[in-house]
Write an enzyme that holds these catalytic residues in place. Structure first.
Site, PDB file in Angstrom:
ATOM      1  N   SER A   1      47.203  26.285  64.656  1.00  0.00           N
ATOM      2  CA  SER A   1      46.919  26.270  66.095  1.00  0.00           C
ATOM      3  C   SER A   1      48.133  26.624  66.944  1.00  0.00           C
ATOM      4  O   SER A   1      49.270  26.294  66.583  1.00  0.00           O
ATOM      5  CB  SER A   1      46.418  24.878  66.516  1.00  0.00           C
ATOM      6  OG  SER A   1      45.238  24.533  65.830  1.00  0.00           O
TER       7      SER A   1
ATOM      8  N   HIS B   1      41.765  18.788  69.192  1.00  0.00           N
ATOM      9  CA  HIS B   1      41.728  18.456  67.769  1.00  0.00           C
ATOM     10  C   HIS B   1      41.948  16.967  67.512  1.00  0.00           C
ATOM     11  O   HIS B   1      41.271  16.370  66.672  1.00  0.00           O
ATOM     12  CB  HIS B   1      42.760  19.291  67.012  1.00  0.00           C
ATOM     13  CG  HIS B   1      42.391  20.735  66.914  1.00  0.00           C
ATOM     14  ND1 HIS B   1      41.268  21.158  66.230  1.00  0.00           N
ATOM     15  CD2 HIS B   1      42.961  21.860  67.424  1.00  0.00           C
ATOM     16  CE1 HIS B   1      41.173  22.482  66.315  1.00  0.00           C
ATOM     17  NE2 HIS B   1      42.183  22.916  67.033  1.00  0.00           N
TER      18      HIS B   1
END
Length: 492
Positions: free
Chosen positions: A343, A430
């Site tokens: 990410s 997340h």
């Protein structure tokens, strides 16, 4: 004369130089961080719609004259006329939507104000129902009184928006309306009621029960693949060869779809398969890389997750997408054991630009001396640190600058921000889904975008399926779930 015709006639009298076929397209809904094209809008007028509807002349900054405003209000009220059917109400809503599509940004604002100010709950009914509810506490009438109070709070605005949703392309219209409305909320609080109503309805209409998880592959319709290219928000798709690589047989892409928007994913995730956790985006985007057999892979890497509808801001289904995709992959590929992301850290560079001095203050004497020697300035300053990071990919592994940047990134990800939530938007997503901050990766995104966001540093979030609930509980207490590696890097 049709609804849109006689409203346009009123608008043409107000704007005699406007062409009858002029069309201002609705801005396309997209996801963060894809930017919406912003229209220039004048500051909100000082008079409320209630005052303007009673007036004769418009003021300088008002788009619609009192006369046209009254006509527009009458058209909106006709949509929810109790004497007309849902179908007829939807037809009338379509007429107003046609006018709206041709309206200027200022005229659209007037329509928003009418919906927000003229279609609220009846204050007298609410007050009466509240008094009855208070009086009924502890009696057999408490339940019926609660129902009456709930019904009193149901506004005509709710019925109005539902009639727009009934119209053909009505859901698309409402999503685009809200995406255009959202940037105006900070400067005009009169619009917050309309926004809240839309968000509440979307939360119901786009509930997980109504969404379908579908795989998007190279065999999907070209129009759908074009949507993927358009909405990709993390790693720009450069060509058809690039998108083919991401949708090939050794990759997976899944999206949530709604019945009223059957050819447009609301959110989608791109997945690559590996034998270990990815530490760089470059091989994942390499069109010439050798294919990997997913059946023999142990690790699934979520390397791009994109929301596509700005109008659905505040409506969360990303966590459900991750969970459903993990379950689907596990059923299809039973050898998969690890699920992680690679990410970006989009807020890191901006944050360190403001907090570099505070991070330097956290260094012990030895680390401060080593960093000062590397910078050629003792003691090191925030300006010298940030200036020396302009070419991060050239820094050797042993560089104190490199170690300092990684420590700052760990600190940024490890410390909660407002209301106990992570500062970084991707981290919020997340970690809110139950992942933990697992590992930082130096030079993982050497693209111009990656360097601009975080000097090329990327992060892995690990989805440990046995600890998702534990991690969510930690986050609810303001504690960021971290691996030992991240915990040792961060400043105390």
């Amino acid at each position: 004369m049709s609804t849109s015709d006689w409203i346009n006639r009123g608008v043409s009298k107000l704007l005699p130089n406007a062409k009858s076929d002029s069309h201002v397209p609705l801005p396309k809904a997209s996801v963060a961080p894809v930017a919406i094209k912003k229209e220039a809008v004048t500051p909100p007028p000082s008079r409320s719609t209630r005052e303007r509807l009673q007036a004769t002349l418009r003021q300088k900054r008002e788009a619609l004259s009192p006369r046209v405003l009254r006509r527009t209000l009458a058209e909106l009220q006709a949509i929810i006329d109790p004497q007309v059917s849902e179908v007829e109400g939807g037809r009338r809503a379509s007429g107003v939507a046609q006018w709206y599509a041709k309206a200027t940004p200022e005229q659209r604002r007037d329509a928003w104000l009418l919906m927000s100010e003229q279609f609220g709950p009846d204050a007298n009914k609410v007050n009466a129902a509240r008094e009855q509810y208070d009086a009924a506490q502890g009696t057999a009438e408490e339940g019926p009184a609660e129902i009456r109070l709930r019904r009193a709070f149901v506004s005509p605005r709710t019925r109005l928006l539902k009639r727009f949703a009934v119209a053909p392309q009505g859901m698309r219209f409402l999503l685009d309306l809200r995406s255009e409305l959202l940037p105006q909320l900070k400067t005009d609080k009169r619009l917050v009621a309309l926004d809240a109503e839309l968000e509440s309805l979307f939360s119901t209409w786009f509930d997980l029960a109504f969404l379908e998880l579908r795989r998007i592959s190279w065999d999907s319709p070209a129009s759908l693949i074009e949507k993927l290219i358009k909405y990709e928000a993390v790693h720009d798709i450069r060509s058809w060869a690039d998108v083919k690589n991401r949708l090939d047989s050794d990759r997976r892409c899944y999206g949530f779809f709604h019945p009223n928007l059957p050819d447009e994913p609301l959110i989608f995730v791109e997945v690559a398969f590996m034998q270990k956790m990815a530490d760089s985006i470059t091989p994942l985007l390499d069109e010439g890389a050798a294919p990997v057999d997913p059946k023999n892979s142990s690790t699934a890497i979520f390397y791009s997750i994109s929301n596509t509808q700005t109008g659905l801001r505040g409506v969360s289904f990303g966590n459900s997408l991750i969970k459903r995709v993990v379950e689907t992959l596990h059923d299809e590929l039973p050898r998969l054991r690890h699920f992680a992301t690679l990410s970006p850290i989009p807020g890191f560079r901006g944050w360190l630009g403001k907090n570099a001095a505070a991070m330097l203050d956290k260094l012990d004497d030895k680390a401060r001396v080593e960093l000062g020697q590397a910078l050629g300035l003792t003691p090191p300053s925030a300006a010298s640190l940030l200036g020396a990071l302009e070419s991060p990919l050239a820094l050797p592994v042993s560089s104190p600058l490199r170690q300092m940047l990684l420590r700052c990134a760990a600190h940024y990800l490890a410390h909660a921000g407002v209301d106990g939530k992570p500062l970084d938007p991707v981290a919020r997503f997340h970690l809110g889904n139950g992942a933990r901050v697992e590992r930082l990766n130096w030079g993982a995104d050497p693209s111009a975008k990656g360097l601009k966001q975080s000097w090329g540093v990327m992060v892995n979030y690990l989805y440990d399926l046995k600890r998702l609930d534990k991690h969510r509980a930690m986050l609810a207490q303001g504690k960021i779930p971290l691996s030992k590696e991240i915990g040792s890097l961060r400043f105390s």
